[in-house]
Motif scaffolding. Structure first.
Motif, PDB file in Angstrom:
ATOM      1  N   LYS A 140       0.828  -1.219   0.000  1.00 10.37           N
ATOM      2  CA  LYS A 140       0.000   0.000   0.000  1.00 10.37           C
ATOM      3  C   LYS A 140       0.855   1.259   0.000  1.00 10.37           C
ATOM      4  O   LYS A 140       0.346   2.348  -0.246  1.00 10.37           O
ATOM      5  N   PHE A 141       2.114   1.096   0.298  1.00  9.78           N
ATOM      6  CA  PHE A 141       3.004   2.259   0.257  1.00  9.78           C
ATOM      7  C   PHE A 141       3.829   2.289  -1.028  1.00  9.78           C
ATOM      8  O   PHE A 141       4.811   3.024  -1.143  1.00  9.78           O
ATOM      9  N   GLY A 142       3.467   1.468  -2.003  1.00 10.90           N
ATOM     10  CA  GLY A 142       4.178   1.438  -3.292  1.00 10.90           C
ATOM     11  C   GLY A 142       5.208   0.322  -3.335  1.00 10.90           C
ATOM     12  O   GLY A 142       5.795  -0.033  -2.312  1.00 10.90           O
ATOM     13  N   GLY A 143       5.390  -0.264  -4.526  1.00  9.68           N
ATOM     14  CA  GLY A 143       6.363  -1.349  -4.706  1.00  9.68           C
ATOM     15  C   GLY A 143       5.779  -2.695  -4.307  1.00  9.68           C
ATOM     16  O   GLY A 143       4.634  -2.772  -3.847  1.00  9.68           O
ATOM     17  N   PRO A 144       6.556  -3.778  -4.479  1.00 15.92           N
ATOM     18  CA  PRO A 144       6.047  -5.119  -4.192  1.00 15.92           C
ATOM     19  C   PRO A 144       5.750  -5.341  -2.706  1.00 15.92           C
ATOM     20  O   PRO A 144       6.382  -4.736  -1.844  1.00 15.92           O
ATOM     21  N   ALA A 145       4.781  -6.233  -2.435  1.00 13.80           N
ATOM     22  CA  ALA A 145       4.378  -6.523  -1.055  1.00 13.80           C
ATOM     23  C   ALA A 145       5.223  -7.628  -0.431  1.00 13.80           C
ATOM     24  O   ALA A 145       4.943  -8.057   0.687  1.00 13.80           O
ATOM     25  N   TRP A 146       6.228  -8.109  -1.164  1.00 10.58           N
ATOM     26  CA  TRP A 146       7.073  -9.188  -0.634  1.00 10.58           C
ATOM     27  C   TRP A 146       8.528  -8.734  -0.615  1.00 10.58           C
ATOM     28  O   TRP A 146       8.977  -8.020  -1.502  1.00 10.58           O
ATOM     29  N   GLU A 147       9.245  -9.223   0.394  1.00 11.59           N
ATOM     30  CA  GLU A 147      10.674  -8.917   0.498  1.00 11.59           C
ATOM     31  C   GLU A 147      11.438 -10.220   0.646  1.00 11.59           C
ATOM     32  O   GLU A 147      11.041 -11.091   1.433  1.00 11.59           O
ATOM     33  N   TYR A 148      12.523 -10.345  -0.091  1.00  9.61           N
ATOM     34  CA  TYR A 148      13.307 -11.583  -0.079  1.00  9.61           C
ATOM     35  C   TYR A 148      14.346 -11.552   1.032  1.00  9.61           C
ATOM     36  O   TYR A 148      15.012 -10.543   1.248  1.00  9.61           O
ATOM     37  N   LEU A 149      14.468 -12.676   1.727  1.00  7.40           N
ATOM     38  CA  LEU A 149      15.505 -12.804   2.748  1.00  7.40           C
ATOM     39  C   LEU A 149      16.485 -13.885   2.295  1.00  7.40           C
ATOM     40  O   LEU A 149      16.185 -15.082   2.384  1.00  7.40           O
ATOM     41  N   PRO A 150      17.649 -13.494   1.791  1.00  6.09           N
ATOM     42  CA  PRO A 150      18.600 -14.477   1.262  1.00  6.09           C
ATOM     43  C   PRO A 150      18.971 -15.531   2.308  1.00  6.09           C
ATOM     44  O   PRO A 150      19.089 -16.707   1.985  1.00  6.09           O
ATOM     45  N   SER A 151      19.063 -15.105   3.580  1.00  9.71           N
ATOM     46  CA  SER A 151      19.490 -16.054   4.616  1.00  9.71           C
ATOM     47  C   SER A 151      18.486 -17.199   4.770  1.00  9.71           C
ATOM     48  O   SER A 151      18.848 -18.316   5.100  1.00  9.71           O
ATOM     49  N   LEU A 152      17.204 -16.919   4.550  1.00  8.98           N
ATOM     50  CA  LEU A 152      16.180 -17.961   4.711  1.00  8.98           C
ATOM     51  C   LEU A 152      15.715 -18.503   3.355  1.00  8.98           C
ATOM     52  O   LEU A 152      14.914 -19.431   3.295  1.00  8.98           O
ATOM     53  N   LYS A 153      16.175 -17.854   2.301  1.00  9.90           N
ATOM     54  CA  LYS A 153      15.729 -18.198   0.933  1.00  9.90           C
ATOM     55  C   LYS A 153      14.199 -18.162   0.821  1.00  9.90           C
ATOM     56  O   LYS A 153      13.576 -18.969   0.156  1.00  9.90           O
ATOM     57  N   LYS A 154      13.623 -17.212   1.548  1.00  7.88           N
ATOM     58  CA  LYS A 154      12.163 -17.056   1.497  1.00  7.88           C
ATOM     59  C   LYS A 154      11.801 -15.576   1.413  1.00  7.88           C
ATOM     60  O   LYS A 154      12.625 -14.713   1.702  1.00  7.88           O
ATOM     61  N   TRP A 155      10.545 -15.357   1.044  1.00  8.44           N
ATOM     62  CA  TRP A 155       9.991 -14.006   0.991  1.00  8.44           C
ATOM     63  C   TRP A 155       9.031 -13.829   2.149  1.00  8.44           C
ATOM     64  O   TRP A 155       8.351 -14.788   2.522  1.00  8.44           O
ATOM     65  N   TYR A 156       8.958 -12.622   2.713  1.00  4.27           N
ATOM     66  CA  TYR A 156       7.900 -12.366   3.703  1.00  4.27           C
ATOM     67  C   TYR A 156       6.960 -11.290   3.177  1.00  4.27           C
ATOM     68  O   TYR A 156       7.352 -10.405   2.405  1.00  4.27           O
TER      69      TYR A 156
END
Ligand code: TEU
Length: 548
Positions: A140-156
């Motif tokens: 809602k503040f612009g840009g994608p709603a997911w962020e990648y965490l390389p350490s966990l190899k997952k997105w939140y």
């Protein structure tokens, strides 16, 4: 039983309310110092936006600890004193619970980051699609709603800022933790809660791309939302406290359920549909003149819809996310005073519980910032870049921000004509609006004809007249875009409320029976009546009352 219709809530944005120690930030002791003002205004509840420890990336809506006070605002003793000093003056404190997400600095998220599975289940971690995020949803503040965490190899998932990670309400442990926060504050004597974007907490079972929108249709008023709210309210015993849910892009049917007493969910709902009538194609960052016909249609739909099914509306124009209403739907110039009063009367006399956002009772205006460096809000800063990226010039982007930025409402409260409006002895965290010399509490307190005095009258009337607090509502002149008019009726009492939404004179037909009515309230002298007609002057509000 709480009589919701008699109460008025005052919203405080502590950071900008009153600075007691000269560091440029408002604080809890500052609020304590101003309690006499609030008591005199006559409001019942004080809703404080979050004062919990937070990195302040979203001004406190990124909470790092729900059961403590951010040292910027004071400490727990100050909060306890604020609660007891308020009680002494007949005021109740409401806190703002941000339960859709926590700050990524919250210990839960930090433990999740450190690899603790148990805490990873507190949030929404997903595998991506190749190197792409799990879905194409937008923040809602612009840009994608997911962020990648390389350490966990997952997105939140983060529906708001990247430092605001969405909680996983499917996990019963999360729900238990959050109930604990409510119990904690309830024991401290807090008498109400506002739940931030609470209709977004129930995410879908399967996460899919949205090819029609930004993803909101999948998680807004989501699959288990009513269940979760019932459980939260039941297990914390807050049925008799004042509770309000902030409902983002919501539906009438859901709001009826959220706020119908029988459902035992919440006391009332905020919805924002009426504050999008100046968004071109529903786009906040695209300017348009307000569509008054649509505004009227929405008020009628929500007022009569909630009335029919025994739901309850929170009535408001302003909050810390909205530009100032007098700048938006009123007039900052010649009719500043009249339009601010008319807008106040317009919603305060409807069915529901009215909210006043700090400074609204003075007719405070937008900030009129001219440079990007004057803005503090993360959303404004993000969208400035996005607008430039879309090919807008700096001037065009700044013009849009000056109408739409959330910082318009976050400038310091204007207490007096002294430096910085008397808000701080130091350097304020955000510049005040330039008009504090003319628009301030001190001036208006002395002037019986001020906006401040008019608001006081509105608050008192709601307590005195059952027709306002309990009466039914029906709308008049539906076809007339420029006049918002309605009647209120209760056991033989009747009010007619006429509001001219424009800066032009408008004549409307008057029913013969109205000649037996007297004027209860208005923002001009007398009534301009002739041969079955009433002429409303620019931004006039007139309230007629059946007599005898
Ligand atoms: O706001 C929710 C929300 O979606 C909007 O009001 C939002 O700020 C606006 O539409 C963006 O254009 C609540 C809080 O009131 C706000 O201050 C927080 O930033 C937000 O939730 C996240 O906690």
């Amino acid at each position: 039983m709480l009589n919701l219709g008699e109460k008025t809530v005052y919203q405080i944005y502590p950071k900008s309310f009153y600075d007691s120690d000269g560091d440029g930030l408002g604080d809890l002791r500052g609020i304590i110092e101003k309690l006499d003002y609030l008591q005199d205004l006559g409001v019942d509840y004080l809703w404080l936006t979050p004062v919990f420890p937070s990195p302040q990336n979203d001004n406190g809506y990124d909470v790092a600890d729900y059961c403590a006070i951010d040292p910027r605002f004071g400490n727990m003793e100050d909060m306890e004193e604020l609660i007891s000093q308020s009680e002494r003056r007949g005021l109740k404190v409401m806190l703002d619970m941000v339960f859709n997400h926590t700050s990524t600095y919250h210990p839960w998220f930090q433990k999740a980051l450190a690899g603790e599975r148990e805490y990873q289940d507190y949030y929404i971690f997903k595998e991506g699609k190749g190197d792409q995020p799990p879905t194409n949803w937008q923040s809602k503040f612009g840009g994608p709603a997911w962020e990648y965490l390389p350490s966990l190899k997952k997105w939140y998932l983060h529906l708001f800022d990247v430092t605001q990670a969405d909680l996983n309400w499917e996990n019963p442990r999360v729900r238990e933790e959050l109930k604990g926060m409510i119990r904690f504050w309830k024991e401290k004597g807090v008498q109400g809660f506002r739940f931030d974007v609470v209709n977004l907490i129930s995410k879908p079972e399967h996460f899919a791309d949205d090819f029609q929108g930004d993803g909101r249709r999948f998680y807004t008023d989501g699959p288990h939302i009513h269940e979760y709210l019932k459980e939260l309210v039941r297990d914390t015993g807050i049925q008799e406290l004042m509770t309000v849910g902030e409902m983002s892009s919501t539906h009438l049917e859901d709001c009826i359920r959220y706020s119908n007493r029988k459902e035992q969910e919440l006391s009332m709902c905020f919805n924002f549909h009426h504050l999008k009538v100046d968004y071109r194609d529903g786009e906040k960052w695209s300017l348009m003149e307000p569509d008054r016909m649509e505004l009227k249609r929405l008020f009628e739909e929500w007022q009569t819809g909630m009335q029919r099914e025994h739901g309850w509306n929170a009535l408001f124009w302003c909050n810390h996310d909205q530009p100032r209403i007098v700048s938006r739907f009123g007039d900052e110039g010649q009719y500043w005073k009249q339009s601010a009063k008319m807008l106040g009367a317009c919603i305060h006399l409807m069915q529901g519980t009215p909210y006043i956002y700090q400074g609204e009772e003075l007719g405070m205006t937008n900030a009129h910032f001219r440079e990007i460096g004057q803005y503090r809000d993360v959303e404004s800063q993000n969208y400035y870049e996005i607008l430039l990226g879309q090919g807008k010039t700096e001037e065009e982007a700044l013009k849009i921000l000056s109408a739409r930025s959330r910082d318009n409402s976050r400038t310091p409260m204007q207490w007096s004509g002294e430096t910085n409006g008397g808000f701080t002895k130091g350097t304020p965290w955000i510049e005040p609006a330039g008009n504090y010399g003319e628009i301030n509490v001190r001036r208006q307190a002395e002037d019986e004809d001020s906006i401040l005095h008019f608001y006081k009258r509105l608050i008192v009337l709601r307590k005195e007249r059952a027709v306002i607090s309990k009466g039914g509502i029906a709308f008049l002149f539906q076809e007339h875009a420029d006049v918002l008019a309605y009647t209120r009726v209760y056991e033989g009492e009747k009010l007619i409320v006429l509001n001219n939404l424009t800066g032009q004179e408008i004549t409307v037909p008057a029913e013969p029976a109205w000649c037996r009515y007297g004027k209860l309230l208005g923002n001009y002298e007398g009534i301009w009546e002739a041969e079955g007609h009433i002429t409303l002057r620019p931004f006039e509000t007139v309230v007629l009352e059946k007599r005898g």
